[in-house]
Design a protein around this motif. Structure first.
Motif, PDB file in Angstrom:
ATOM      1  N   GLY A 135     -44.877  -2.556 -16.588  1.00 17.51           N
ATOM      2  CA  GLY A 135     -44.461  -1.990 -17.867  1.00 17.51           C
ATOM      3  C   GLY A 135     -42.989  -2.194 -18.170  1.00 17.51           C
ATOM      4  N   SER A 136     -42.216  -2.639 -17.148  1.00 22.05           N
ATOM      5  CA  SER A 136     -40.770  -2.804 -17.319  1.00 22.05           C
ATOM      6  C   SER A 136     -40.390  -4.216 -17.749  1.00 22.05           C
ATOM      7  N   TYR A 137     -41.295  -5.161 -17.525  1.00 23.68           N
ATOM      8  CA  TYR A 137     -41.000  -6.571 -17.812  1.00 23.68           C
ATOM      9  C   TYR A 137     -41.742  -7.013 -19.070  1.00 23.68           C
ATOM     10  N   PRO A 138     -41.204  -8.025 -19.788  1.00 20.25           N
ATOM     11  CA  PRO A 138     -41.950  -8.592 -20.917  1.00 20.25           C
ATOM     12  C   PRO A 138     -43.281  -9.162 -20.418  1.00 20.25           C
ATOM     13  N   LYS A 139     -44.292  -9.172 -21.297  1.00 14.64           N
ATOM     14  CA  LYS A 139     -45.632  -9.670 -20.929  1.00 14.64           C
ATOM     15  C   LYS A 139     -45.564 -11.043 -20.270  1.00 14.64           C
ATOM     16  N   GLU A 140     -44.730 -11.937 -20.852  1.00 14.36           N
ATOM     17  CA  GLU A 140     -44.683 -13.316 -20.339  1.00 14.36           C
ATOM     18  C   GLU A 140     -44.030 -13.405 -18.955  1.00 14.36           C
ATOM     19  N   LYS A 141     -43.339 -12.304 -18.541  1.00 10.87           N
ATOM     20  CA  LYS A 141     -42.692 -12.304 -17.223  1.00 10.87           C
ATOM     21  C   LYS A 141     -43.478 -11.471 -16.211  1.00 10.87           C
ATOM     22  N   SER A 142     -44.721 -11.117 -16.552  1.00  7.99           N
ATOM     23  CA  SER A 142     -45.490 -10.227 -15.659  1.00  7.99           C
ATOM     24  C   SER A 142     -45.724 -10.867 -14.287  1.00  7.99           C
ATOM     25  N   SER A 143     -45.957 -12.188 -14.268  1.00 11.45           N
ATOM     26  CA  SER A 143     -46.177 -12.849 -12.975  1.00 11.45           C
ATOM     27  C   SER A 143     -44.893 -12.824 -12.146  1.00 11.45           C
ATOM     28  N   HIS A 144     -43.740 -12.888 -12.821  1.00 15.65           N
ATOM     29  CA  HIS A 144     -42.442 -12.815 -12.159  1.00 15.65           C
ATOM     30  C   HIS A 144     -42.274 -11.429 -11.510  1.00 15.65           C
ATOM     31  N   ALA A 145     -42.664 -10.393 -12.271  1.00 12.84           N
ATOM     32  CA  ALA A 145     -42.573  -9.020 -11.759  1.00 12.84           C
ATOM     33  C   ALA A 145     -43.455  -8.845 -10.529  1.00 12.84           C
ATOM     34  N   LEU A 146     -44.665  -9.388 -10.599  1.00 13.79           N
ATOM     35  CA  LEU A 146     -45.594  -9.246  -9.471  1.00 13.79           C
ATOM     36  C   LEU A 146     -45.129 -10.039  -8.260  1.00 13.79           C
ATOM     37  N   ALA A 147     -44.476 -11.174  -8.497  1.00 15.16           N
ATOM     38  CA  ALA A 147     -43.955 -11.976  -7.387  1.00 15.16           C
ATOM     39  C   ALA A 147     -42.869 -11.183  -6.645  1.00 15.16           C
ATOM     40  N   LEU A 148     -41.982 -10.521  -7.423  1.00 14.03           N
ATOM     41  CA  LEU A 148     -40.941  -9.687  -6.810  1.00 14.03           C
ATOM     42  C   LEU A 148     -41.564  -8.542  -6.014  1.00 14.03           C
ATOM     43  N   TRP A 149     -42.608  -7.937  -6.611  1.00 11.06           N
ATOM     44  CA  TRP A 149     -43.303  -6.833  -5.943  1.00 11.06           C
ATOM     45  C   TRP A 149     -43.940  -7.317  -4.634  1.00 11.06           C
ATOM     46  N   ALA A 150     -44.619  -8.465  -4.705  1.00 15.53           N
ATOM     47  CA  ALA A 150     -45.328  -8.999  -3.524  1.00 15.53           C
ATOM     48  C   ALA A 150     -44.345  -9.355  -2.410  1.00 15.53           C
ATOM     49  N   MET A 151     -43.159  -9.871  -2.798  1.00 19.34           N
ATOM     50  CA  MET A 151     -42.148 -10.201  -1.792  1.00 19.34           C
ATOM     51  C   MET A 151     -41.745  -8.932  -1.016  1.00 19.34           C
ATOM     52  N   THR A 152     -41.561  -7.830  -1.752  1.00 20.32           N
ATOM     53  CA  THR A 152     -41.186  -6.570  -1.110  1.00 20.32           C
ATOM     54  C   THR A 152     -42.287  -6.099  -0.174  1.00 20.32           C
ATOM     55  N   ALA A 153     -43.518  -6.183  -0.655  1.00 14.52           N
ATOM     56  CA  ALA A 153     -44.661  -5.717   0.140  1.00 14.52           C
ATOM     57  C   ALA A 153     -44.856  -6.574   1.381  1.00 14.52           C
ATOM     58  N   THR A 154     -44.442  -7.854   1.308  1.00 13.95           N
ATOM     59  CA  THR A 154     -44.621  -8.761   2.442  1.00 13.95           C
ATOM     60  C   THR A 154     -43.497  -8.620   3.464  1.00 13.95           C
ATOM     61  N   VAL A 155     -42.294  -8.282   2.991  1.00 14.80           N
ATOM     62  CA  VAL A 155     -41.166  -8.134   3.911  1.00 14.80           C
ATOM     63  C   VAL A 155     -41.388  -6.948   4.846  1.00 14.80           C
ATOM     64  N   GLY A 156     -42.127  -5.923   4.391  1.00 18.39           N
ATOM     65  CA  GLY A 156     -42.393  -4.740   5.213  1.00 18.39           C
ATOM     66  C   GLY A 156     -42.975  -5.069   6.578  1.00 18.39           C
ATOM     67  N   PRO A 157     -44.084  -5.842   6.622  1.00 19.73           N
ATOM     68  CA  PRO A 157     -44.662  -6.185   7.919  1.00 19.73           C
ATOM     69  C   PRO A 157     -43.747  -7.040   8.798  1.00 19.73           C
ATOM     70  N   ILE A 158     -42.802  -7.790   8.179  1.00 19.12           N
ATOM     71  CA  ILE A 158     -41.857  -8.567   8.989  1.00 19.12           C
ATOM     72  C   ILE A 158     -40.832  -7.616   9.604  1.00 19.12           C
ATOM     73  N   ALA A 159     -40.259  -6.779   8.728  1.00 23.25           N
ATOM     74  CA  ALA A 159     -39.168  -5.899   9.172  1.00 23.25           C
ATOM     75  C   ALA A 159     -39.669  -4.746  10.036  1.00 23.25           C
ATOM     76  N   GLY A 160     -40.891  -4.240   9.739  1.00 28.06           N
ATOM     77  CA  GLY A 160     -41.391  -3.036  10.395  1.00 28.06           C
ATOM     78  C   GLY A 160     -41.352  -3.059  11.911  1.00 28.06           C
ATOM     79  N   PRO A 161     -42.057  -4.005  12.559  1.00 31.50           N
ATOM     80  CA  PRO A 161     -42.097  -3.988  14.029  1.00 31.50           C
ATOM     81  C   PRO A 161     -40.718  -4.186  14.656  1.00 31.50           C
TER      82      PRO A 161
END
Length: 520
Positions: A135-161
């Motif tokens: 809801g924070s990004y323009p419609k055309e940038k939604s994939s960009h927003a999700l890519a940023l989100w996915a990067m954060t979600a993926t870094v967790g398992p790297i950093a966690g252990p």
């Protein structure tokens, strides 16, 4: 669940406000994802400090996941009652409170209670973080927003252990929970400052109280049965039999009630769809195997290879490297690809990795431990989003939030169940291999007596010392063989569930990324 909101009617954020908002929402996601993996390497230390077995220590992970699973289907109802932003901020603050309670817990029961609270309040964080970012990004940038989100979600398992291991070795296991406090307060404060004027409309909806209570009843009784089974000798115990019967009855009641309820807490009718059924079962079984192995691998390294917590964390950390590197590549190829092909490649990749691990020995070197973990990042990148695309494909827009919520519930709960089953399986196979190896330890066996004499000479000690050393070696060998059995079975399971993917109809993987990337 990704609750439908009216935030699309509001103008997107811009400039510094957008950057700060993205950081705050991403940190809330990171905090949640990190907490699902950071405790893995700390379990032996937590168990030792609290005076309990490692099996009991594993409940710190399984009960968090079970509580988290129960909370996920409530997200949509809570969003409409409270509002998206208020719910998100309250969930973060309660997560901070429960993290502090985990850190100060003096006994295992208090720690488990705090982890159950932490898992429950974490339920809305992943789906709401996705919805708020979109809801924070323009419609055309939604994939960009999700890519940023996915990067954060993926870094967790790297950093966690790695982070969990370093904190546990350098400070105290309590600090793996305390670090959530400053992160959570910052995320909640910034989110409220930026989004308080962008609240979603609220309305009073009835809640399916009977459905919720029966859901809690069967999930809790089944999880306790699985966690306590080994200690109570499974079905030789009246407690385990009672828990099993209660779980079966409450589950049956839950299914019948939800099929007939006008506003069900879980829309079970979604399972009538071929894609939803095949995709949800496939992702849940796969996640159960994937997650449970991430839990037992550090325990084996610390318990039998004498790795420190931080070293065990560094060995498991490379899992996310390829997942991060391949994320932008996947974003480009998925819209043009058949999601079933990508998911099949993921499952075959996982099978290959576990087959590599099934050949470990007690003198395995660090490179041999790290290589499969590094390679596992490739199928991990191919795993969540294509299967989510299959699950949600062909559903009308108004059913997607319920479908995303239900599939996430099944997947997260499968992770908790899988961890309990794999821990028990490893223990049973270790006992079996120990008994088989011990059969050779007879004074009438010249090979055995020769080994003891050689050890006695090498150690310069008594026969008792040589026998004690031999027993330690026998235990380590039995645990290794038991773990190899788990790895081999894991590889077989990934191959067996490939046909589930091909039961579904063809689906392009591009469109549904939003709803399900929350798997990490």
């Amino acid at each position: 669940m990704n609750p439908s909101t009216n935030s699309a009617a509001l103008p997107p954020l811009t400039g510094g406000k957008l950057v700060l908002a993205t950081l705050a929402v991403a940190l809330a996601t990171f905090m949640n994802v990190l907490d699902s993996s950071i405790a893995n390497v700390a379990i032996p230390t937590i168990s030792g400090n609290l005076g309990v077995s490692i099996d009991e220590g594993t409940w710190v992970i399984t009960l968090f996941a079970a509580a988290n699973a129960i909370a996920i289907p409530l997200t949509g109802w809570l969003t409409q009652r409270v509002g998206q932003i208020k719910l998100f901020v309250w969930a973060i603050l309660l997560f901070v409170l429960s993290s502090w309670l985990c850190g100060i817990a003096p006994t295992l029961p208090i720690l488990l209670g705090a982890r159950i609270l932490q898992g429950a309040v974490a339920g809305p964080l992943i789906p709401l973080s996705q919805a708020i970012l979109l809801g924070s990004y323009p419609k055309e940038k939604s994939s960009h927003a999700l890519a940023l989100w996915a990067m954060t979600a993926t870094v967790g398992p790297i950093a966690g252990p790695a982070l969990g291991g370093w904190i546990t070795d350098s400070y105290s296991w309590s600090w793996i929970f305390y670090i959530n406090i400053p992160v959570g307060i910052f995320a909640a404060g910034v989110t409220w400052f930026i989004y308080r004027t962008r609240e979603t409309p609220t309305r009073k909806l009835p809640i399916d109280k009977v459905g919720l209570l029966s859901l809690i009843a069967w999930v809790a009784s089944l999880q306790i049965m699985l966690d306590k089974g080994k200690d109570l000798d499974w079905f030789h115990s009246p407690v385990i039999i009672a828990l099993t019967v209660f779980a079966a009855i409450s589950f049956t009641f839950f299914v019948i009630w939800e099929l007939t309820e006008k506003n069900p807490i879980v829309d079970i009718k979604l399972f009538k769809g071929r894609n939803f059924l095949g995709g949800t079962v496939a992702i849940s079984v796969a996640y159960a195997v994937f997650f449970s192995n991430l839990v037992i691998l550090p325990q084996w390294m610390q318990g039998y290879l004498n790795y420190r917590s931080v070293d065990a964390g560094l060995v498991t950390a490379p899992l996310g490297i390829f997942a991060v590197i391949l994320a932008p590549v996947m974003a480009k190829i998925m819209p043009k690809s058949d999601a079933r092909v990508l998911a099949t490649l993921a499952f075959l990749g996982f099978a290959a990795v576990f087959f590599m691990r099934s050949h470990y020995t007690t003198d395995v070197d660090t490179f041999t431990l790290v290589l499969p973990t590094l390679l596992q990042g490739i199928p991990t990148a191919l795993f969540f989003v294509p299967l989510t695309a299959i699950i949600l494909s062909g559903l009308p827009q108004d059913r997607i939030p319920a479908a995303a919520g239900l599939s996430n519930f099944v997947r997260v709960f499968a992770g908790a169940v899988g961890t309990s089953l794999v821990a028990t399986g490893w223990n049973n196979r270790t006992i079996l291999h120990h008994a088989q190896l011990a059969e050779q330890t007879s004074v009438n066996n010249p090979v055995f007596t020769g080994s003891i004499n050689s050890l006695q000479g090498a150690l310069g000690g008594s026969t008792d010392q040589a026998m004690a050393f031999f027993e330690r070696s026998l235990n380590a060998q039995a645990a290794m063989l038991g773990l190899n059995d788990i790895f081999w079975l894991s590889a077989v399971i990934f191959i067996i569930i490939v046909p589930l993917i091909w039961v579904t109809k063809p689906s392009k993987a591009g469109g549904a990324a939003a709803a399900g990337a929350g798997g990490h």
